[in-house]
Design an enzyme around this catalytic site. Structure first.
Site, PDB file in Angstrom:
ATOM      1  N   GLU A   1      -1.473  12.283  -5.926  1.00  0.00           N
ATOM      2  CA  GLU A   1      -1.191  11.993  -4.478  1.00  0.00           C
ATOM      3  C   GLU A   1       0.347  12.090  -4.206  1.00  0.00           C
ATOM      4  OE1 GLU A   1      -3.274   8.760  -2.460  1.00  0.00           O
ATOM      5  OE2 GLU A   1      -1.404   8.279  -1.442  1.00  0.00           O
TER       6      GLU A   1
ATOM      7  N   GLU B   1      -1.880  11.405   3.580  1.00  0.00           N
ATOM      8  CA  GLU B   1      -1.708  10.974   2.272  1.00  0.00           C
ATOM      9  C   GLU B   1      -2.738  12.034   1.311  1.00  0.00           C
ATOM     10  OE1 GLU B   1      -2.630   6.725   1.182  1.00  0.00           O
ATOM     11  OE2 GLU B   1      -2.831   6.526   3.456  1.00  0.00           O
TER      12      GLU B   1
ATOM     13  N   GLU C   1      -3.584   9.806  -9.244  1.00  0.00           N
ATOM     14  CA  GLU C   1      -4.687   9.177  -8.893  1.00  0.00           C
ATOM     15  C   GLU C   1      -5.740   8.529  -9.807  1.00  0.00           C
ATOM     16  OE1 GLU C   1      -6.018   7.736  -6.364  1.00  0.00           O
ATOM     17  OE2 GLU C   1      -4.689   7.794  -4.691  1.00  0.00           O
TER      18      GLU C   1
ATOM     19  N   ARG D   1     -10.003   7.025   6.695  1.00  0.00           N
ATOM     20  CA  ARG D   1      -9.919   7.290   5.228  1.00  0.00           C
ATOM     21  C   ARG D   1     -11.110   8.453   5.062  1.00  0.00           C
ATOM     22  NH1 ARG D   1     -11.790   4.069   2.596  1.00  0.00           N
ATOM     23  NH2 ARG D   1     -10.716   4.036   0.978  1.00  0.00           N
TER      24      ARG D   1
ATOM     25  N   GLU E   1      -4.392  14.417  -1.460  1.00  0.00           N
ATOM     26  CA  GLU E   1      -4.649  14.282  -2.780  1.00  0.00           C
ATOM     27  C   GLU E   1      -5.174  15.716  -3.465  1.00  0.00           C
ATOM     28  OE1 GLU E   1      -6.326   9.771  -2.923  1.00  0.00           O
ATOM     29  OE2 GLU E   1      -7.662  11.426  -2.592  1.00  0.00           O
TER      30      GLU E   1
ATOM     31  N   ARG F   1     -10.021  -2.303   1.603  1.00  0.00           N
ATOM     32  CA  ARG F   1      -9.879  -0.477   1.735  1.00  0.00           C
ATOM     33  C   ARG F   1     -11.085   0.117   1.820  1.00  0.00           C
ATOM     34  NH1 ARG F   1      -4.826   1.394  -0.366  1.00  0.00           N
ATOM     35  NH2 ARG F   1      -3.379  -0.282  -0.022  1.00  0.00           N
TER      36      ARG F   1
ATOM     37  N   ASP G   1      -2.516  42.161  14.761  1.00  0.00           N
ATOM     38  CA  ASP G   1      -3.780  42.453  15.038  1.00  0.00           C
ATOM     39  C   ASP G   1      -4.417  41.127  14.953  1.00  0.00           C
ATOM     40  OD1 ASP G   1      -6.372  43.364  15.351  1.00  0.00           O
ATOM     41  OD2 ASP G   1      -6.330  44.528  13.527  1.00  0.00           O
TER      42      ASP G   1
ATOM     43  N   GLU H   1      -5.590   3.351   9.727  1.00  0.00           N
ATOM     44  CA  GLU H   1      -5.978   4.566   8.750  1.00  0.00           C
ATOM     45  C   GLU H   1      -7.328   5.064   8.854  1.00  0.00           C
ATOM     46  OE1 GLU H   1      -6.088   3.148   4.737  1.00  0.00           O
ATOM     47  OE2 GLU H   1      -4.920   4.721   3.978  1.00  0.00           O
TER      48      GLU H   1
ATOM     49  N   HIS I   1      -6.322  10.688   3.433  1.00  0.00           N
ATOM     50  CA  HIS I   1      -6.100   9.691   4.809  1.00  0.00           C
ATOM     51  C   HIS I   1      -5.253   9.935   5.588  1.00  0.00           C
ATOM     52  CE1 HIS I   1      -7.381   6.533   1.184  1.00  0.00           C
ATOM     53  NE2 HIS I   1      -8.310   7.535   1.266  1.00  0.00           N
TER      54      HIS I   1
HETATM   55  P1  ADP Z   1      -1.646   3.451   1.187  1.00  0.00           P
HETATM   56  O1  ADP Z   1      -1.580   2.292   1.303  1.00  0.00           O
HETATM   57  O2  ADP Z   1      -3.189   3.705   2.050  1.00  0.00           O
HETATM   58  O3  ADP Z   1      -1.765   4.196  -0.080  1.00  0.00           O
HETATM   59  P2  ADP Z   1       0.665   4.884   1.689  1.00  0.00           P
HETATM   60  O4  ADP Z   1       1.746   3.995   1.609  1.00  0.00           O
HETATM   61  O5  ADP Z   1       0.191   5.837   0.462  1.00  0.00           O
HETATM   62  O6  ADP Z   1      -0.654   4.166   1.961  1.00  0.00           O
HETATM   63  O7  ADP Z   1       0.926   5.850   2.872  1.00  0.00           O
HETATM   64  C1  ADP Z   1       1.171   5.437   4.199  1.00  0.00           C
HETATM   65  C2  ADP Z   1       1.352   6.502   5.124  1.00  0.00           C
HETATM   66  O8  ADP Z   1       1.357   5.942   6.398  1.00  0.00           O
HETATM   67  C3  ADP Z   1       2.976   7.131   5.058  1.00  0.00           C
HETATM   68  O9  ADP Z   1       2.955   8.596   5.171  1.00  0.00           O
HETATM   69  C4  ADP Z   1       3.803   6.576   5.928  1.00  0.00           C
HETATM   70  O10 ADP Z   1       4.884   7.327   6.526  1.00  0.00           O
HETATM   71  C5  ADP Z   1       2.787   6.462   7.168  1.00  0.00           C
HETATM   72  N1  ADP Z   1       3.137   5.525   8.301  1.00  0.00           N
HETATM   73  C6  ADP Z   1       4.066   4.493   8.162  1.00  0.00           C
HETATM   74  N2  ADP Z   1       4.114   3.828   9.465  1.00  0.00           N
HETATM   75  C7  ADP Z   1       3.247   4.493  10.222  1.00  0.00           C
HETATM   76  C8  ADP Z   1       3.020   4.808  11.801  1.00  0.00           C
HETATM   77  N3  ADP Z   1       3.813   3.766  12.725  1.00  0.00           N
HETATM   78  N4  ADP Z   1       2.213   5.972  12.160  1.00  0.00           N
HETATM   79  C9  ADP Z   1       1.659   6.636  11.321  1.00  0.00           C
HETATM   80  N5  ADP Z   1       2.077   6.583   9.844  1.00  0.00           N
HETATM   81  C10 ADP Z   1       2.806   5.528   9.499  1.00  0.00           C
HETATM   82 MG    MG Z   2      -4.509   5.513   2.212  1.00  0.00          MG
HETATM   83 MG    MG Z   3      -4.971   8.053  -2.571  1.00  0.00          MG
HETATM   84 MG    MG Z   4      -1.644   6.500  -0.485  1.00  0.00          MG
HETATM   85 MG    MG Z   5      -2.479   4.551  -1.851  1.00  0.00          MG
END
Ligand code: ADP
Ligand code: MG
Ligand code: MG
Ligand code: MG
Ligand code: MG
Length: 443
Positions: free
Chosen positions: A195, A131, A188, A334, A133, A315, A52, A332, A244
């Protein structure tokens, strides 16, 4: 993985699956289930299960309430925490109308539509690495969540093993049992905050993964006597929880954002896509940060973005370009928080970026300085605008953004606006303790 109907029938029998959970996601990003016993499997696989639709927020009115669940066979998965009566498997479904057309109010159908358009434009994948959290709070005697955090740790802490660490390890193990490739898992910045990052996947699989992830985190936390919450800012004065979004476009020659000869080894497409994200950033906030509480996270001083800017170096801005190149070249975003409906926000990010690509929009210059130290004049000189400060303002920006409206389609746009305006109307009538503390005696 690609499953046939016969393979699913065989696995269900061999593994003693007793119940099937047919899952989909409503407009608010909440997972909905229809559970059927395994003797209904043939009916399920033949797209014959009805429900439904008028009972789901933002779907349809009573008059047209019959809807069908079409399972996506690739999402077949057996939950690792079976019951005493046998195992439970899930299938993520698309919603169809009785006339056999995809229902346009289904966020997952909409993402599939937007991805089809992307493929028609010559790309193969929109890859997403989230990412997420979350906080872990203790439960009280009645099993209700409290506001007591379960640890005092912080970022990459090697504090004595506590409830949170054990719980997070269990979450990671369950995720790995379910086929997730967990890349990182850490405490975190805030106490009680965690995270877990898993490997990027194409948009549809990534959105499904985010929904499954939230379910697993909550279930495992319960077993540890904890409540996991993805609420963006459960406690003021400490960091909130974001999600993120790392993103990249791929074509058949690989990562379309990477160009060894380009400026910063980025392709012109990467810069156009970036410009699209920035140009649509204000309206996008309504979808990326869709709750009243989301805006309590988007404030200065807690690592969450407040201004529309990008950087390849620091960042703090809204969009960061991480240093990795080659296949990992990515943008990224954020601002996104875990209350965003992943199907909606991914569709909106893609359309915002592609709008930049289609119209060859050049991004404003990078801001590598600390934006939070700039005064009004400096912000203006650097063309830095801010993100909307409330849900109400974000909705007004979304209303003005034709590209983002089209990324949701008419049905989803309208039900999203309707439900979010109600949320704001209800919130603005409540008088908070902060106001009484400020004004009750002063005036
Ligand atoms: P941060 O440095 O912001 O903490 P993380 O290492 O925690 O980043 O997370 C990075 C994320 O980006 C992971 O989920 C990873 O698989 C992803 N990632 C890596 N390469 C690519 C890509 N080409 N496209 C999209 N996401 C990607
Ligand atoms: Mg990040
Ligand atoms: Mg974080
Ligand atoms: Mg991260
Ligand atoms: Mg990080």
């Amino acid at each position: 993985k690609n499953y046939t109907k016969d393979e699913i029938r065989k696995i269900a029998q061999d593994e003693n699956v007793q119940f099937l959970r047919l899952m989909f996601t409503d407009i608010s990003g909440v997972i909905k289930n229809v559970e059927v016993p395994v003797d209904q499997l043939d009916k399920v696989l033949d797209n014959k299960v009805m429900f439904d639709g008028s009972s789901i927020d933002g779907f349809v009115r009573i008059e047209e309430s019959d809807m069908y669940l079409y399972p996506d066979l690739n999402t077949w998965m057996i939950f690792p925490w079976g019951s005493e009566h046998g195992k439970v498997a899930r299938l993520i479904c698309r919603i169809y109308n009785t006339d056999g057309t995809p229902f346009s109010g289904d966020p997952r159908n909409n993402l599939i539509r937007v991805l089809d358009e992307m493929r028609a434009a010559g790309y193969t994948d929109f890859n997403i690495g989230p990412e997420p959290e979350f906080f872990l709070f203790k439960l009280d005697d009645k099993g209700e969540p409290t506001l007591q955090l379960n640890d005092k740790g912080s970022y990459f802490d090697f504090a004595p093993v506590d409830l949170g660490e054990n719980c997070r390890r269990d979450i990671v193990l369950e995720l790995e049992n379910m086929g997730f490739e967990v890349e990182a898992s850490h405490h975190e910045v805030a106490p009680g905050q965690h995270e877990i990052d898993f490997k990027y996947a194409d948009a549809l699989a990534a959105a499904d993964d985010i929904q499954t992830f939230k379910l697993v985190v909550k279930i495992v936390a319960r077993k540890h006597g904890l409540h996991a919450t993805f609420m963006p800012k459960p406690l003021d004065g400490i960091n909130g929880s974001g999600m993120h979004m790392n993103m990249s476009l791929f074509h058949d020659k690989g990562n379309a954002f990477c160009d060894n000869k380009g400026e910063m080894q980025l392709s012109t497409e990467a810069y156009y896509f970036l410009a699209g994200l920035l140009n649509h950033a204000r309206g996008l906030t309504a979808i990326a940060n869709p709750t009243v509480n989301s805006y309590k996270r988007l404030v200065p001083g807690f690592e969450a973005p407040v201004y529309v800017a990008w950087s390849g170096k620091n960042r703090s801005p809204l969009v960061r370009i991480p240093a990795a190149r080659g296949l990992s070249t990515r943008l990224e975003l954020r601002s996104v928080d875990p209350t965003a409906n992943p199907y909606l926000v991914i569709a909106a990010m893609l359309e915002a970026g592609l709008d930049g690509v289609r119209n060859k929009i050049e991004p404003r210059p990078a801001v590598d300085r600390n934006i939070y130290r700039m005064d009004e004049d400096e912000l203006k000189a650097n063309h830095i605008t801010d993100l909307p400060s409330t849900l109400h303002n974000a909705l007004k920006d979304l209303q003005k953004d034709d590209v983002l409206r089209a990324s949701l389609g008419t049905h989803l746009y309208q039900s999203f606006m309707e439900s979010k305006r109600l949320e704001w109307a209800s919130y603005r009538q409540v008088v908070s303790q902060w106001e009484r503390d400020q004004y009750l005696e002063l005036y």
